[in-house]
Design a protein around this motif. Sequence first.
Motif, short mmCIF file in Angstrom:
data_model
loop_
_atom_site.label_atom_id
_atom_site.label_comp_id
_atom_site.label_asym_id
_atom_site.label_seq_id
_atom_site.Cartn_x
_atom_site.Cartn_y
_atom_site.Cartn_z
N TYR A 51 0.75 -1.03 0.13
CA TYR A 51 0.07 0.02 -0.02
C TYR A 51 0.82 1.35 0.06
N TYR A 78 -4.07 0.27 -2.54
CA TYR A 78 -3.54 -1.21 -2.23
C TYR A 78 -3.03 -1.81 -3.79
N VAL A 122 -5.81 5.68 0.28
CA VAL A 122 -5.08 4.52 0.27
C VAL A 122 -5.08 3.70 -1.02
N THR A 161 -0.09 5.83 0.47
CA THR A 161 -1.14 6.84 0.56
C THR A 161 -0.89 8.06 -0.29
N LYS A 180 -8.44 0.96 -4.13
CA LYS A 180 -8.27 2.18 -3.53
C LYS A 180 -9.23 2.53 -2.25
#
Length: 120
Positions: free
Chosen positions: A91, A107, A105, A93, A117
């Motif tokens: 992940y 992923y 975030v 951000t 997301k």
Amino acid sequence: MDTTSCFHGDADFCPECGSVLPLPGLEDKVTCQRCAFAIDVREFEVHVIKSSVVFNSLESSSAAMETEEEVEKGPVIDRKCSRCGHEGMVYHTRQMRSADEGQTVFYTCTHCRYQEKEDS
């Protein structure tokens, strides 16, 4: 209102106080909203404003240079991929919305590279 100043500078700024001048309108004068200094609107006729937008080529962008190994870099968390069911996603951000709202975030599945997301 005074129409002469002892300072000379950029036409976008008031020569008396340095504030940004409003755009010329229908009036004969452009008046500084801070100090009331007035400039004849005809003084702006000689100014030419040019702008351009330059786009980088896709080949030179960092997204195009990203390899499969670079996708897997970053912290791995215990999160199940909704596509392949694999446990473990990388992940990162980003602050995509205004500053008073949470981060987004992103992923990425370490197995199938599926991306999700989540707005936090």
